[in-house]
Scaffold this active site. Sequence first.
Site, PDB file in Angstrom:
ATOM      1  N   THR A 125       0.828  -1.212   0.000  1.00 39.56           N
ATOM      2  CA  THR A 125       0.000   0.000   0.000  1.00 39.56           C
ATOM      3  C   THR A 125       0.859   1.258   0.000  1.00 39.56           C
ATOM      4  O   THR A 125       1.993   1.247   0.510  1.00 39.56           O
ATOM      5  CB  THR A 125      -0.909  -0.011   1.251  1.00 39.56           C
ATOM      6  OG1 THR A 125      -1.507   1.270   1.394  1.00 39.56           O
ATOM      7  CG2 THR A 125      -0.139  -0.307   2.525  1.00 39.56           C
ATOM      8  N   ASP A 126       0.289   2.346  -0.514  1.00 40.07           N
ATOM      9  CA  ASP A 126       1.005   3.635  -0.470  1.00 40.07           C
ATOM     10  C   ASP A 126       1.178   4.140   0.964  1.00 40.07           C
ATOM     11  O   ASP A 126       1.996   5.026   1.223  1.00 40.07           O
ATOM     12  CB  ASP A 126       0.297   4.686  -1.341  1.00 40.07           C
ATOM     13  CG  ASP A 126      -1.146   4.973  -0.925  1.00 40.07           C
ATOM     14  OD1 ASP A 126      -1.650   4.355   0.029  1.00 40.07           O
ATOM     15  OD2 ASP A 126      -1.771   5.842  -1.575  1.00 40.07           O
ATOM     16  N   GLU A 127       0.384   3.562   1.906  1.00 37.39           N
ATOM     17  CA  GLU A 127       0.468   4.052   3.288  1.00 37.39           C
ATOM     18  C   GLU A 127       1.828   3.785   3.920  1.00 37.39           C
ATOM     19  O   GLU A 127       2.157   4.370   4.953  1.00 37.39           O
ATOM     20  CB  GLU A 127      -0.631   3.418   4.150  1.00 37.39           C
ATOM     21  CG  GLU A 127      -2.002   3.843   3.683  1.00 37.39           C
ATOM     22  CD  GLU A 127      -3.103   3.646   4.703  1.00 37.39           C
ATOM     23  OE1 GLU A 127      -2.808   3.475   5.896  1.00 37.39           O
ATOM     24  OE2 GLU A 127      -4.270   3.671   4.292  1.00 37.39           O
ATOM     25  N   TYR A 153      -1.465  -0.355  11.284  1.00 32.27           N
ATOM     26  CA  TYR A 153      -1.713  -1.021   9.995  1.00 32.27           C
ATOM     27  C   TYR A 153      -0.566  -0.757   9.025  1.00 32.27           C
ATOM     28  O   TYR A 153       0.037  -1.696   8.491  1.00 32.27           O
ATOM     29  CB  TYR A 153      -3.043  -0.531   9.382  1.00 32.27           C
ATOM     30  CG  TYR A 153      -3.138  -0.837   7.897  1.00 32.27           C
ATOM     31  CD1 TYR A 153      -3.304  -2.143   7.442  1.00 32.27           C
ATOM     32  CD2 TYR A 153      -3.030   0.187   6.942  1.00 32.27           C
ATOM     33  CE1 TYR A 153      -3.360  -2.433   6.076  1.00 32.27           C
ATOM     34  CE2 TYR A 153      -3.091  -0.094   5.581  1.00 32.27           C
ATOM     35  CZ  TYR A 153      -3.247  -1.410   5.155  1.00 32.27           C
ATOM     36  OH  TYR A 153      -3.288  -1.687   3.810  1.00 32.27           O
ATOM     37  N   LYS A 157       2.308  -3.312   7.339  1.00 31.02           N
ATOM     38  CA  LYS A 157       2.508  -3.498   5.893  1.00 31.02           C
ATOM     39  C   LYS A 157       3.958  -3.153   5.517  1.00 31.02           C
ATOM     40  O   LYS A 157       4.566  -3.832   4.679  1.00 31.02           O
ATOM     41  CB  LYS A 157       1.530  -2.628   5.088  1.00 31.02           C
ATOM     42  CG  LYS A 157       0.071  -3.011   5.215  1.00 31.02           C
ATOM     43  CD  LYS A 157      -0.272  -4.388   4.658  1.00 31.02           C
ATOM     44  CE  LYS A 157      -0.236  -4.458   3.162  1.00 31.02           C
ATOM     45  NZ  LYS A 157      -0.680  -5.779   2.650  1.00 31.02           N
TER      46      LYS A 157
HETATM   47  P1  NAD Z   1     -10.080  -6.776   2.825  1.00 31.85           P
HETATM   48  O1  NAD Z   1     -10.008  -6.479   4.264  1.00 31.85           O
HETATM   49  O2  NAD Z   1     -11.324  -6.447   2.060  1.00 31.85           O
HETATM   50  O3  NAD Z   1      -9.793  -8.339   2.571  1.00 31.85           O
HETATM   51  C1  NAD Z   1      -8.798  -9.036   3.268  1.00 31.85           C
HETATM   52  C2  NAD Z   1      -9.050 -10.525   3.061  1.00 31.85           C
HETATM   53  O4  NAD Z   1      -7.989 -11.241   3.699  1.00 31.85           O
HETATM   54  C3  NAD Z   1     -10.360 -11.028   3.676  1.00 31.85           C
HETATM   55  O5  NAD Z   1     -11.020 -11.896   2.784  1.00 31.85           O
HETATM   56  C4  NAD Z   1      -9.904 -11.794   4.920  1.00 31.85           C
HETATM   57  O6  NAD Z   1     -10.781 -12.862   5.282  1.00 31.85           O
HETATM   58  C5  NAD Z   1      -8.542 -12.292   4.475  1.00 31.85           C
HETATM   59  N1  NAD Z   1      -7.642 -12.573   5.612  1.00 31.85           N
HETATM   60  C6  NAD Z   1      -7.395 -11.753   6.663  1.00 31.85           C
HETATM   61  N2  NAD Z   1      -6.531 -12.355   7.505  1.00 31.85           N
HETATM   62  C7  NAD Z   1      -6.215 -13.559   6.952  1.00 31.85           C
HETATM   63  C8  NAD Z   1      -5.368 -14.620   7.339  1.00 31.85           C
HETATM   64  N3  NAD Z   1      -4.658 -14.571   8.482  1.00 31.85           N
HETATM   65  N4  NAD Z   1      -5.266 -15.704   6.532  1.00 31.85           N
HETATM   66  C9  NAD Z   1      -5.988 -15.778   5.381  1.00 31.85           C
HETATM   67  N5  NAD Z   1      -6.826 -14.801   4.988  1.00 31.85           N
HETATM   68  C10 NAD Z   1      -6.934 -13.701   5.753  1.00 31.85           C
HETATM   69  O7  NAD Z   1      -8.806  -6.052   2.178  1.00 31.85           O
HETATM   70  P2  NAD Z   1      -8.634  -5.358   0.752  1.00 31.85           P
HETATM   71  O8  NAD Z   1      -9.080  -3.955   0.841  1.00 31.85           O
HETATM   72  O9  NAD Z   1      -9.155  -6.247  -0.292  1.00 31.85           O
HETATM   73  O10 NAD Z   1      -7.041  -5.330   0.665  1.00 31.85           O
HETATM   74  C11 NAD Z   1      -6.316  -6.433   0.114  1.00 31.85           C
HETATM   75  C12 NAD Z   1      -4.839  -6.125   0.168  1.00 31.85           C
HETATM   76  O11 NAD Z   1      -4.563  -4.933  -0.559  1.00 31.85           O
HETATM   77  C13 NAD Z   1      -4.311  -5.871   1.578  1.00 31.85           C
HETATM   78  O12 NAD Z   1      -3.051  -6.473   1.688  1.00 31.85           O
HETATM   79  C14 NAD Z   1      -4.209  -4.362   1.679  1.00 31.85           C
HETATM   80  O13 NAD Z   1      -3.170  -4.001   2.549  1.00 31.85           O
HETATM   81  C15 NAD Z   1      -3.876  -3.998   0.249  1.00 31.85           C
HETATM   82  N6  NAD Z   1      -4.299  -2.660  -0.197  1.00 31.85           N
HETATM   83  C16 NAD Z   1      -5.591  -2.263  -0.055  1.00 31.85           C
HETATM   84  C17 NAD Z   1      -5.978  -1.021  -0.551  1.00 31.85           C
HETATM   85  C18 NAD Z   1      -7.405  -0.534  -0.433  1.00 31.85           C
HETATM   86  O14 NAD Z   1      -7.682   0.608  -0.775  1.00 31.85           O
HETATM   87  N7  NAD Z   1      -8.355  -1.357  -0.001  1.00 31.85           N
HETATM   88  C19 NAD Z   1      -5.050  -0.187  -1.180  1.00 31.85           C
HETATM   89  C20 NAD Z   1      -3.720  -0.641  -1.310  1.00 31.85           C
HETATM   90  C21 NAD Z   1      -3.372  -1.882  -0.823  1.00 31.85           C
HETATM   91  O1  TDX Z   2     -16.068   6.842   8.666  1.00 31.27           O
HETATM   92  C1  TDX Z   2     -15.059   7.309   8.098  1.00 31.27           C
HETATM   93  N1  TDX Z   2     -14.912   8.666   8.003  1.00 31.27           N
HETATM   94  C2  TDX Z   2     -13.834   9.251   7.424  1.00 31.27           C
HETATM   95  O2  TDX Z   2     -13.737  10.483   7.371  1.00 31.27           O
HETATM   96  C3  TDX Z   2     -14.035   6.475   7.528  1.00 31.27           C
HETATM   97  C4  TDX Z   2     -14.138   4.977   7.610  1.00 31.27           C
HETATM   98  C5  TDX Z   2     -12.957   7.075   6.952  1.00 31.27           C
HETATM   99  N2  TDX Z   2     -12.838   8.428   6.902  1.00 31.27           N
HETATM  100  C6  TDX Z   2     -11.645   9.028   6.268  1.00 31.27           C
HETATM  101  C7  TDX Z   2     -10.329   8.521   6.770  1.00 31.27           C
HETATM  102  C8  TDX Z   2      -9.436   8.613   5.554  1.00 31.27           C
HETATM  103  O3  TDX Z   2      -8.892   9.921   5.451  1.00 31.27           O
HETATM  104  O4  TDX Z   2     -11.696   8.662   4.894  1.00 31.27           O
HETATM  105  C9  TDX Z   2     -10.389   8.382   4.395  1.00 31.27           C
HETATM  106  C10 TDX Z   2     -10.367   6.963   3.860  1.00 31.27           C
HETATM  107  O5  TDX Z   2     -10.480   6.096   4.960  1.00 31.27           O
HETATM  108  P1  TDX Z   2     -10.499   4.501   4.801  1.00 31.27           P
HETATM  109  O6  TDX Z   2     -11.563   4.128   3.830  1.00 31.27           O
HETATM  110  O7  TDX Z   2     -10.518   3.917   6.166  1.00 31.27           O
HETATM  111  O8  TDX Z   2      -9.127   4.255   4.055  1.00 31.27           O
HETATM  112  P2  TDX Z   2      -7.592   4.636   4.410  1.00 31.27           P
HETATM  113  O9  TDX Z   2      -7.411   4.828   5.852  1.00 31.27           O
HETATM  114  O10 TDX Z   2      -7.173   5.732   3.487  1.00 31.27           O
HETATM  115  O11 TDX Z   2      -6.870   3.253   3.997  1.00 31.27           O
HETATM  116  C11 TDX Z   2      -7.258   2.571   2.772  1.00 31.27           C
HETATM  117  O12 TDX Z   2      -6.341   2.820   1.725  1.00 31.27           O
HETATM  118  C12 TDX Z   2      -5.075   2.250   1.823  1.00 31.27           C
HETATM  119  C13 TDX Z   2      -7.379   1.069   2.987  1.00 31.27           C
HETATM  120  O13 TDX Z   2      -8.283   0.816   4.062  1.00 31.27           O
HETATM  121  C14 TDX Z   2      -6.046   0.443   3.258  1.00 31.27           C
HETATM  122  O14 TDX Z   2      -6.183  -0.961   3.372  1.00 31.27           O
HETATM  123  C15 TDX Z   2      -5.134   0.764   2.103  1.00 31.27           C
HETATM  124  O15 TDX Z   2      -3.833   0.288   2.359  1.00 31.27           O
END
Ligand code: NAD
Ligand code: TDX
Length: 342
Positions: A125-127, A153, A157
């Site tokens: 992730t970019d985080e 988190y 990562k």
């Molecule tokens: P998500 O939370 O929707 O899904 C995570 C999945 O992993 C779930 O199905 C969960 O059951 C499974 N899981 C959790 N712990 C596990 C374990 N110990 N063993 C096996 N399975 C397990 O997450 P997402 O948003 O789909 O993100 C997927 C990946 O992409 C993550 O690694 C996250 O860090 C990365 N990522 C997410 C975003 C975003 O915006 N959502 C952006 C950049 C990177």
């Molecule tokens: O209720 C809310 N109110 C609010 O203002 C929530 C849930 C979030 N927010 C804000 C926090 C952040 O500035 O919105 C922005 C986005 O929040 P999230 O959806 O929780 O995402 P973020 O914290 O940016 O992280 C996401 O992007 C990077 C994913 O959850 C991560 O898994 C990924 O790595």
Amino acid sequence: MKHLVTGGAGFIGSNYIFYLLEKYPEDKVICLDKLTYAGNLSTLKTVLDLPNFKFVKGDICDRELVYDLVENERPDVIVNFAAESHVDRSIEDPSIFLNTNIIGTSVLMDAARKYEIKRFHQVSTDEVYGDLPLDRPDLLFHEDTPLHTSSPYSSSKAGADLLVMAYYRTFGLPVTISRCSNNYGPYQFPEKLIPLMIAKALNEEKLPVYGDGANVRDWLYVEDHCEAIDLIVRKGRIGEVYNVGGHNERNNLTIVKLILEELGKSEDLIHFVTDRKGHDRRYAIDPTKIHNELGWLPKTTFEKGIKETIAWYLEHREWWQTIMSGEYQNYYQKMYLDKGRV
Ligand code: NAD
Ligand code: TDX
């Protein structure tokens, strides 16, 4: 090609599985997922019975299970999406983030080493780069930007990323890492900003905006992320990190207002609440490397993607309503245990 996709019952992993099965119908896909609260097996119901798809319920931290699976299946690639992914939850309880995101990644890489898997891809992730100031739009995250995390988190990562690079250098494990910006699209768990706000607006509930709502995220449609990962897995250089993002920065308040407008709801629903601890101000990715090396560019504009996403949540109320009611957690019982599939 045979893929082991971990975390494939979650948001991005499920979209990646759909992408693979549609684009490469001759490929085989095995999904390993623990089905935590974030994993929803019903998301995968359209592929569960395909002959080239297999679902395995299990924890990536379970060494015996992972070794058995990799030994029996001998995938060509392992793509690791499995993670605890929600920043707010990591602030409540960091420990599970360290287990899954760091230890789990190391178990998968140990299996990849032992069975000489040709590629281990880590979805990061970019985080991991921390945040950028709001008043310096010229600053972007590059692949060599130092890791500088804010939350448990993002620290977990970043820890996993360091370990992946250590396995490359020390053991010569063939690894790649992608670091993507915020994704949005179908099947995102309604705890993340966009689906949460859509669900709340539809239920006429207050929309909780943290702090002043000025925090900026760089939004990418999930299918564009899937395409980037697929390109990296097939054509990316071993030992390299690729940033993935589409130069699409928006602040949270703008997103929330856009959702309300699209749904025809009043801005009076907006409710400013206490800020997230350690809240990152701005993320912004420079995707030049993946563009120059692999020809990747996002295909979906934000204007189109957000409309389609809102329409998807309107058409799939049952999907998110069963999550909010907790009912989705019975799906594995119904589909697997009751049918004697395992
Ligand atoms: P998500 O939370 O929707 O899904 C995570 C999945 O992993 C779930 O199905 C969960 O059951 C499974 N899981 C959790 N712990 C596990 C374990 N110990 N063993 C096996 N399975 C397990 O997450 P997402 O948003 O789909 O993100 C997927 C990946 O992409 C993550 O690694 C996250 O860090 C990365 N990522 C997410 C975003 C975003 O915006 N959502 C952006 C950049 C990177
Ligand atoms: O209720 C809310 N109110 C609010 O203002 C929530 C849930 C979030 N927010 C804000 C926090 C952040 O500035 O919105 C922005 C986005 O929040 P999230 O959806 O929780 O995402 P973020 O914290 O940016 O992280 C996401 O992007 C990077 C994913 O959850 C991560 O898994 C990924 O790595």
